[in-house]
Design an enzyme around this catalytic site. Structure first.
Site, PDB file in Angstrom:
ATOM      1  N   LYS A 124       0.831  -1.198   0.000  1.00  0.00           N
ATOM      2  CA  LYS A 124       0.000   0.000   0.000  1.00  0.00           C
ATOM      3  C   LYS A 124       0.870   1.255   0.000  1.00  0.00           C
ATOM      4  O   LYS A 124       0.698   2.157  -0.834  1.00  0.00           O
ATOM      5  CB  LYS A 124      -0.938   0.009   1.213  1.00  0.00           C
ATOM      6  CG  LYS A 124      -1.892   1.190   1.234  1.00  0.00           C
ATOM      7  CD  LYS A 124      -2.710   1.245   2.513  1.00  0.00           C
ATOM      8  CE  LYS A 124      -2.050   2.178   3.494  1.00  0.00           C
ATOM      9  NZ  LYS A 124      -2.906   2.484   4.664  1.00  0.00           N
ATOM     10  N   ASP A 142      -6.466   0.367   0.633  1.00  0.00           N
ATOM     11  CA  ASP A 142      -6.657   0.690   2.045  1.00  0.00           C
ATOM     12  C   ASP A 142      -8.025   0.175   2.481  1.00  0.00           C
ATOM     13  O   ASP A 142      -8.681  -0.577   1.747  1.00  0.00           O
ATOM     14  CB  ASP A 142      -6.501   2.190   2.283  1.00  0.00           C
ATOM     15  CG  ASP A 142      -7.713   2.987   1.840  1.00  0.00           C
ATOM     16  OD1 ASP A 142      -8.511   2.483   1.015  1.00  0.00           O
ATOM     17  OD2 ASP A 142      -7.877   4.128   2.317  1.00  0.00           O
TER      18      ASP A 142
END
Length: 218
Positions: A124, A142
């Protein structure tokens, strides 16, 4: 009636979100790839607004990887304390900066493989940095992207890496980074975790989510 195939639904979702959010950029405040890397590490389990309250003072005191390596761990902890989990974040940041110096000449690397090899950096964080700092598209998964892509039927998975691969398969590569940001903004504004604003949702006609929030009775 929502399109049955994820690819068709993804194209329709993409068009609507592009119209809703025509220009997007990460809400974190940063001046260079290094600051973005550290700010993204700090954003784990913390709001962007809180990170943005911390980073100006942090980067005024410590400006480069060498500054962070030279600083006592306790000082870094105190500077990042308001972001939560500050001991772990401080250790990761210090180790990350050490790795940047030892393996990359103090510069932030430009590939996913090199970024995820840094302490405290997962896919991420790496994809945020690649997209925003270097213009290399990447899908950022996310909590918002995970939730909304599942509700929209774009993925059957809950594992972030599998979700990333599913979205990469149905979203054009140049759109990967911005699509992730648009899903995040949409999640904050409309498709919240507990009570999504389904009656007012621009994607309602595309969404197969079975637990929609009903319209208020009149």
């Amino acid at each position: 009636m929502a399109p049955r195939k994820p690819a068709a639904r993804a194209r329709a979702v993409l068009g609507i979100l592009n119209a809703l959010y025509p220009r997007v950029r990460p809400p974190l405040i940063y001046r260079n790839p290094f600051e973005l890397l550290l700010a993204t590490i700090l954003s784990a389990q913390c709001t962007d607004n809180q990170v943005n309250r911390v980073t100006p003072g942090l980067f005024k005191r410590l400006r480069s990887p060498r500054d962070f390596v030279a600083a006592p761990l306790s000082e870094i902890e105190n500077l990042v304390r308001p972001t939560g989990f500050y001991r772990n974040k401080a250790r990761n940041i210090k180790a990350c900066c050490q790795a940047l110096i030892e393996h990359h000449g103090g510069r932030v690397p430009r590939t996913l493989e090199e970024l995820v090899a840094l302490p405290g950096v997962g896919r991420k964080t790496a994809n945020v940095v690649l997209g925003a700092a270097f213009g290399t598209p990447g899908v950022v998964v996310d909590t918002h992207v995970k939730r909304i892509s599942g509700r929209l039927g774009l993925t059957p998975h809950t594992d972030p890496q599998k979700i990333e691969l599913d979205l990469m398969a149905v979203i054009p590569e140049p759109e990967w980074s911005d699509f992730s940001l648009r899903l995040i903004f949409f999640g904050r504004a409309t498709c919240s975790a507990r009570k999504p604003k389904c009656p007012d949702c621009a994607l309602l006609h595309l969404c197969p989510y079975p637990h929609k929030t009903p319209a208020a009775s009149t």
